[in-house]
Design a protein around this motif. Sequence first.
Motif, PDB file in Angstrom:
ATOM      1  N   LEU A 147       0.827  -1.198   0.000  1.00 44.27           N
ATOM      2  CA  LEU A 147       0.000   0.000   0.000  1.00 44.27           C
ATOM      3  C   LEU A 147       0.864   1.252   0.000  1.00 44.27           C
ATOM      4  O   LEU A 147       0.569   2.229  -0.689  1.00 44.27           O
ATOM      5  N   SER A 148       1.973   1.217   0.718  1.00 43.09           N
ATOM      6  CA  SER A 148       2.866   2.380   0.773  1.00 43.09           C
ATOM      7  C   SER A 148       3.436   2.703  -0.604  1.00 43.09           C
ATOM      8  O   SER A 148       3.600   3.871  -0.964  1.00 43.09           O
ATOM      9  N   GLU A 149       3.726   1.669  -1.417  1.00 44.60           N
ATOM     10  CA  GLU A 149       4.208   1.900  -2.786  1.00 44.60           C
ATOM     11  C   GLU A 149       3.126   2.569  -3.624  1.00 44.60           C
ATOM     12  O   GLU A 149       3.413   3.468  -4.414  1.00 44.60           O
ATOM     13  N   LEU A 150       1.887   2.112  -3.454  1.00 46.18           N
ATOM     14  CA  LEU A 150       0.779   2.700  -4.208  1.00 46.18           C
ATOM     15  C   LEU A 150       0.594   4.160  -3.825  1.00 46.18           C
ATOM     16  O   LEU A 150       0.360   5.009  -4.689  1.00 46.18           O
ATOM     17  N   LYS A 151       0.710   4.468  -2.544  1.00 46.66           N
ATOM     18  CA  LYS A 151       0.565   5.852  -2.081  1.00 46.66           C
ATOM     19  C   LYS A 151       1.671   6.741  -2.653  1.00 46.66           C
ATOM     20  O   LYS A 151       1.442   7.901  -2.965  1.00 46.66           O
ATOM     21  N   THR A 152       2.876   6.196  -2.784  1.00 45.58           N
ATOM     22  CA  THR A 152       4.019   6.967  -3.280  1.00 45.58           C
ATOM     23  C   THR A 152       3.853   7.348  -4.740  1.00 45.58           C
ATOM     24  O   THR A 152       4.132   8.481  -5.128  1.00 45.58           O
ATOM     25  N   ASN A 153       3.384   6.409  -5.581  1.00 45.92           N
ATOM     26  CA  ASN A 153       3.295   6.674  -7.008  1.00 45.92           C
ATOM     27  C   ASN A 153       2.051   5.991  -7.598  1.00 45.92           C
ATOM     28  O   ASN A 153       2.166   5.008  -8.345  1.00 45.92           O
ATOM     29  N   PRO A 154       0.851   6.510  -7.299  1.00 42.39           N
ATOM     30  CA  PRO A 154      -0.370   5.846  -7.766  1.00 42.39           C
ATOM     31  C   PRO A 154      -0.496   5.821  -9.287  1.00 42.39           C
ATOM     32  O   PRO A 154      -0.961   4.824  -9.846  1.00 42.39           O
ATOM     33  N   ALA A 155      -0.073   6.861  -9.971  1.00 41.62           N
ATOM     34  CA  ALA A 155      -0.208   6.913 -11.434  1.00 41.62           C
ATOM     35  C   ALA A 155       0.550   5.761 -12.088  1.00 41.62           C
ATOM     36  O   ALA A 155       0.060   5.163 -13.053  1.00 41.62           O
ATOM     37  N   LYS A 156       1.721   5.439 -11.563  1.00 42.94           N
ATOM     38  CA  LYS A 156       2.528   4.351 -12.117  1.00 42.94           C
ATOM     39  C   LYS A 156       1.744   3.038 -12.082  1.00 42.94           C
ATOM     40  O   LYS A 156       1.694   2.297 -13.066  1.00 42.94           O
ATOM     41  N   TYR A 157       1.107   2.765 -10.958  1.00 39.86           N
ATOM     42  CA  TYR A 157       0.415   1.479 -10.805  1.00 39.86           C
ATOM     43  C   TYR A 157      -0.921   1.455 -11.547  1.00 39.86           C
ATOM     44  O   TYR A 157      -1.339   0.401 -12.019  1.00 39.86           O
ATOM     45  N   PHE A 158      -1.580   2.592 -11.674  1.00 36.78           N
ATOM     46  CA  PHE A 158      -2.805   2.623 -12.473  1.00 36.78           C
ATOM     47  C   PHE A 158      -2.481   2.452 -13.956  1.00 36.78           C
ATOM     48  O   PHE A 158      -3.233   1.812 -14.682  1.00 36.78           O
ATOM     49  N   ASP A 159      -1.356   2.996 -14.392  1.00 32.91           N
ATOM     50  CA  ASP A 159      -0.923   2.754 -15.778  1.00 32.91           C
ATOM     51  C   ASP A 159      -0.551   1.283 -15.974  1.00 32.91           C
ATOM     52  O   ASP A 159      -0.910   0.669 -16.976  1.00 32.91           O
ATOM     53  N   LEU A 160       0.144   0.725 -15.011  1.00 31.17           N
ATOM     54  CA  LEU A 160       0.534  -0.678 -15.085  1.00 31.17           C
ATOM     55  C   LEU A 160      -0.698  -1.599 -15.045  1.00 31.17           C
ATOM     56  O   LEU A 160      -0.721  -2.652 -15.675  1.00 31.17           O
ATOM     57  N   ALA A 161      -1.730  -1.169 -14.358  1.00 33.19           N
ATOM     58  CA  ALA A 161      -2.954  -1.972 -14.246  1.00 33.19           C
ATOM     59  C   ALA A 161      -3.684  -2.103 -15.578  1.00 33.19           C
ATOM     60  O   ALA A 161      -4.551  -2.959 -15.719  1.00 33.19           O
ATOM     61  N   LYS A 162      -3.324  -1.293 -16.549  1.00 35.41           N
ATOM     62  CA  LYS A 162      -3.938  -1.424 -17.874  1.00 35.41           C
ATOM     63  C   LYS A 162      -3.525  -2.719 -18.549  1.00 35.41           C
ATOM     64  O   LYS A 162      -4.209  -3.199 -19.446  1.00 35.41           O
ATOM     65  N   THR A 163      -2.409  -3.284 -18.117  1.00 30.67           N
ATOM     66  CA  THR A 163      -1.905  -4.512 -18.742  1.00 30.67           C
ATOM     67  C   THR A 163      -1.987  -5.744 -17.841  1.00 30.67           C
ATOM     68  O   THR A 163      -1.955  -6.859 -18.337  1.00 30.67           O
ATOM     69  N   CYS A 164      -2.065  -5.551 -16.519  1.00 28.86           N
ATOM     70  CA  CYS A 164      -2.152  -6.699 -15.613  1.00 28.86           C
ATOM     71  C   CYS A 164      -2.855  -6.288 -14.326  1.00 28.86           C
ATOM     72  O   CYS A 164      -2.988  -5.104 -14.035  1.00 28.86           O
ATOM     73  N   PRO A 207      -7.827  -3.557 -15.027  1.00 28.68           N
ATOM     74  CA  PRO A 207      -8.156  -2.688 -16.161  1.00 28.68           C
ATOM     75  C   PRO A 207      -9.666  -2.468 -16.253  1.00 28.68           C
ATOM     76  O   PRO A 207     -10.459  -3.351 -15.935  1.00 28.68           O
ATOM     77  N   GLU A 208     -10.066  -1.285 -16.657  1.00 28.90           N
ATOM     78  CA  GLU A 208     -11.491  -0.937 -16.759  1.00 28.90           C
ATOM     79  C   GLU A 208     -12.229  -1.895 -17.679  1.00 28.90           C
ATOM     80  O   GLU A 208     -13.345  -2.310 -17.385  1.00 28.90           O
TER      81      GLU A 208
END
Length: 84
Positions: A5-22, A38-39
């Motif tokens: 969770l701490s990683e997600l808080k640090t850089n949420p945009a990175k993980y939301f972009d990554l979530a488009k593929t996995c 992904p949506e």
Amino acid sequence: MYIQLSELKTNPAKYFDLAKTCDIIVTRHGKRLGRIIPEEKAVEQERMNAFDELMQFVKTAPSVPDKTVYDEDKEERLRERGLL
């Protein structure tokens, strides 16, 4: 992919972009909190769930109307009064 969770808080945009593929599974103290998907996958899952619910309803719905749906006596009374 698992992230803290701490990683997600640090850089949420990175993980939301990554979530488009996995799928991204978010953890805190080693326990799963939730996931980011992904949506398109979320929409597809919602459609499948709605379809499954509809099919379950169709399978369990009575195929012959019962007295709560159709009442012959009531229809006859309404016909006698000229209301049908």
